[in-house]
Design a protein around this motif. Structure first.
Motif, PDB file in Angstrom:
ATOM      1  N   THR A 179      36.611  -1.894  67.489  1.00  8.51           N
ATOM      2  CA  THR A 179      35.168  -2.105  67.489  1.00  8.51           C
ATOM      3  C   THR A 179      34.821  -3.486  66.953  1.00  8.51           C
ATOM      4  O   THR A 179      33.951  -4.183  67.485  1.00  8.51           O
ATOM      5  N   SER A 180      35.517  -3.903  65.907  1.00  6.24           N
ATOM      6  CA  SER A 180      35.263  -5.225  65.321  1.00  6.24           C
ATOM      7  C   SER A 180      35.537  -6.340  66.338  1.00  6.24           C
ATOM      8  O   SER A 180      34.746  -7.278  66.479  1.00  6.24           O
ATOM      9  N   ALA A 181      36.666  -6.230  67.027  1.00  5.16           N
ATOM     10  CA  ALA A 181      37.008  -7.239  68.034  1.00  5.16           C
ATOM     11  C   ALA A 181      35.977  -7.246  69.161  1.00  5.16           C
ATOM     12  O   ALA A 181      35.594  -8.306  69.658  1.00  5.16           O
ATOM     13  N   GLY A 241      37.157  -1.175  72.119  1.00  6.45           N
ATOM     14  CA  GLY A 241      35.746  -1.162  71.772  1.00  6.45           C
ATOM     15  C   GLY A 241      34.933  -1.095  73.043  1.00  6.45           C
ATOM     16  O   GLY A 241      35.357  -1.607  74.086  1.00  6.45           O
ATOM     17  N   LEU A 242      33.786  -0.455  72.974  1.00  7.07           N
ATOM     18  CA  LEU A 242      32.957  -0.265  74.160  1.00  7.07           C
ATOM     19  C   LEU A 242      31.557  -0.818  73.914  1.00  7.07           C
ATOM     20  O   LEU A 242      30.924  -0.507  72.898  1.00  7.07           O
ATOM     21  N   VAL A 243      31.086  -1.649  74.844  1.00  5.91           N
ATOM     22  CA  VAL A 243      29.739  -2.214  74.785  1.00  5.91           C
ATOM     23  C   VAL A 243      28.969  -1.776  76.023  1.00  5.91           C
ATOM     24  O   VAL A 243      29.424  -1.976  77.148  1.00  5.91           O
ATOM     25  N   LEU A 244      27.818  -1.151  75.809  1.00  4.50           N
ATOM     26  CA  LEU A 244      26.955  -0.715  76.899  1.00  4.50           C
ATOM     27  C   LEU A 244      25.530  -1.171  76.604  1.00  4.50           C
ATOM     28  O   LEU A 244      25.049  -1.024  75.474  1.00  4.50           O
ATOM     29  N   LYS A 294      29.542   3.563  69.247  1.00  5.05           N
ATOM     30  CA  LYS A 294      30.421   4.069  68.195  1.00  5.05           C
ATOM     31  C   LYS A 294      30.903   5.488  68.456  1.00  5.05           C
ATOM     32  O   LYS A 294      32.008   5.854  68.080  1.00  5.05           O
ATOM     33  N   GLY A 295      30.066   6.309  69.069  1.00  3.97           N
ATOM     34  CA  GLY A 295      30.459   7.682  69.340  1.00  3.97           C
ATOM     35  C   GLY A 295      30.123   8.623  68.194  1.00  3.97           C
ATOM     36  O   GLY A 295      29.798   8.207  67.082  1.00  3.97           O
ATOM     37  N   GLU A 296      30.207   9.915  68.468  1.00  2.00           N
ATOM     38  CA  GLU A 296      29.827  10.945  67.499  1.00  2.00           C
ATOM     39  C   GLU A 296      30.661  10.887  66.228  1.00  2.00           C
ATOM     40  O   GLU A 296      30.166  11.125  65.125  1.00  2.00           O
ATOM     41  N   ASN A 297      31.943  10.563  66.371  1.00  5.29           N
ATOM     42  CA  ASN A 297      32.838  10.501  65.219  1.00  5.29           C
ATOM     43  C   ASN A 297      33.189   9.077  64.814  1.00  5.29           C
ATOM     44  O   ASN A 297      34.185   8.839  64.142  1.00  5.29           O
ATOM     45  N   ASP A 335      38.682   5.052  71.655  1.00  6.59           N
ATOM     46  CA  ASP A 335      39.992   5.263  71.017  1.00  6.59           C
ATOM     47  C   ASP A 335      41.045   5.319  72.116  1.00  6.59           C
ATOM     48  O   ASP A 335      41.621   6.365  72.412  1.00  6.59           O
ATOM     49  N   VAL A 336      41.300   4.162  72.709  1.00  9.24           N
ATOM     50  CA  VAL A 336      42.158   4.102  73.895  1.00  9.24           C
ATOM     51  C   VAL A 336      43.609   4.459  73.582  1.00  9.24           C
ATOM     52  O   VAL A 336      44.352   4.885  74.458  1.00  9.24           O
ATOM     53  N   GLY A 337      44.024   4.283  72.325  1.00  7.77           N
ATOM     54  CA  GLY A 337      45.402   4.601  71.969  1.00  7.77           C
ATOM     55  C   GLY A 337      45.746   6.060  72.170  1.00  7.77           C
ATOM     56  O   GLY A 337      46.901   6.408  72.418  1.00  7.77           O
ATOM     57  N   SER A 338      44.742   6.929  72.099  1.00  7.34           N
ATOM     58  CA  SER A 338      44.972   8.370  72.255  1.00  7.34           C
ATOM     59  C   SER A 338      44.766   8.859  73.684  1.00  7.34           C
ATOM     60  O   SER A 338      44.929  10.048  73.957  1.00  7.34           O
TER      61      SER A 338
END
Length: 406
Positions: A202-204, A232-235, A241-244, A249-252
């Motif tokens: 998200t920071s990046a 990170g996602l920008v719309l 950020k999402g609910e959590n 979380d592309v790694g998962s």
């Protein structure tokens, strides 16, 4: 009742003023030096409102009046308005599984100081001591005037830092101590400076949104390929950020299993992106095939030499990323992917070329092939992203200002 209504109106007016001030700053960041008339037309503000806002920003040293120009016709020349790069400073700290980095940036995103430790992340208290020492060293470089302009400290730290220790070949006993350790809160106690914290992906993405492609593009997926892989996602021009608090979380993300001879067979029909597209997996594959990597420079030399085992991993990585990108872009209807990595040696450029070809070759029918862009800061994306946090949350025109006044 009447007083309550007046107070609400007053607060609403203040929030609207803050929002428009930030819109002016964003316009200058996007388009460069501009006149009051140009900014007014862009933001649909009255000349009176624009004049008041610019004067306020100039008094706060966030902008300055520059050269005069004649826009044609008669009358007084217009004055160009510039962002003041020295009007704000911010400190960023990147806490990674394999390094600690502390930097200082100005309002233009320029890095003016940097301290870095390439190391397996130690216990939280030890890392805190290292960071406090580095922070004090950087603060000593600032005179009183610059210290007054310090927006705060930003921390970029992977979500669930204690996870994936076996996959990433890290000491579980050390990393388990990070699970319930609030690094930002503990640091704020030590230095008494506001601290903002986000996961590294998200920071990046925020660094790209505020200082990079976000100047021109409002929707994109950001991929940070480091020891692990973050996103990170920008719309609509705002970070998601999402609910959590862990969107992108592309790694998962589930992907087909790897075909590499070094890959461990997954316990289910799918593997995860972390096991397909991360620098630690590359190192693991090299080691499995007899190639030892003991430093970042050694890895970059392997990349530049087009080593056979690097090429094998790259093909496997690109296959997984192609799956991820097409899934994301078709689901969200976005067409831009921004990629960065702390590894240099031409890695991001090589990866981009491979991805461009793979995305085109595997495009679903009637789908527009997404555009892959190399991040502006590339190898420094996470640390500059960390330093971007105080500036972003203090000066970005989020619509939350209109409802929450933040």
């Amino acid at each position: 009742m009447l007083n309550d209504l007046k107070n609400k109106r007053a607060k609403k007016s203040i929030h609207l003023r803050q929002y428009n001030e930030r819109r002016v700053l964003q316009t200058l960041r996007r388009f460069g030096p501009s006149t009051k008339a140009e900014i007014s037309r862009e933001l649909n503000l009255t000349n009176a409102a624009m004049g008041s806002i610019v004067n306020s920003l100039e008094e706060s040293k966030l902008v300055y009046f520059g050269e005069k120009i004649y826009e044609g016709g008669r009358g007084q020349p217009a004055t160009m308005i510039h962002l003041n790069g020295s009007g704000v400073f911010s400190i960023g700290i990147q806490i990674d599984r394999s390094k600690i980095e502390t930097i200082l940036i100005d309002f233009d995103g320029n890095m003016t100081s940097r301290l870095k430790h390439e190391m397996v992340l130690p216990k939280p208290e030890e890392a805190l001591d290292i960071v406090v020492k580095d922070l004090n060293s950087i603060l000593e470089l600032l005179d009183d005037n610059k210290k007054e302009k310090l927006a705060g400290i930003g921390i970029a730290i992977p979500f669930s830092l204690d996870s994936w220790t076996e996959v990433l070949n890290l000491p579980k006993d050390t990393f388990s101590l990070w699970k319930d350790f609030n690094f930002g809160k503990e640091l704020e106690k030590k230095v008494n400076i506001p601290v903002y914290s986000e996961n590294d992906g998200t920071s990046a993405a925020i660094s790209a949104l505020y200082f990079g492609v976000g100047k021109d593009i409002n929707d994109f997926l950001y991929l940070y390929i480091g020891a692990a892989i973050g996103g990170g996602l920008v719309l609509n021009g705002e970070i998601v950020k999402g609910e959590n608090n862990n969107a992108a979380d592309v790694g998962s993300m589930p992907v087909p299993p790897s075909k590499l001879n070094s890959a461990k067979k997954p316990n289910s029909m799918f593997d995860i992106m972390l096991n397909r597209a991360s620098i630690n997996v590359l190192k693991k594959h090299l080691k499995h095939n007899g190639v030892e990597v003991d430093s970042k420079l050694a890895l970059e030399n392997i990349i530049m030499s087009n080593n056979l085992y690097f090429t094998q991993w790259l093909e496997d990585c690109v296959e997984a990323l192609t799956h991820l990108i097409w899934t994301t872009t078709t689901l969200l209807d976005i067409s831009t992917i921004v990629i960065s990595s702390p590894v240099d040696g031409g890695f991001v450029d090589i990866l981009k070329r491979k991805l461009d070809f793979s995305l085109s070759a595997n495009a679903p029918e009637s789908c527009i092939v997404p555009n892959v862009i190399k991040a502006k800061f590339a190898s420094n994306a996470a640390s500059i992203g960390a330093a971007s946090l105080p500036i972003f949350y203090s000066f970005s025109p989020s619509t939350e200002i209109l409802t929450n006044g933040v």
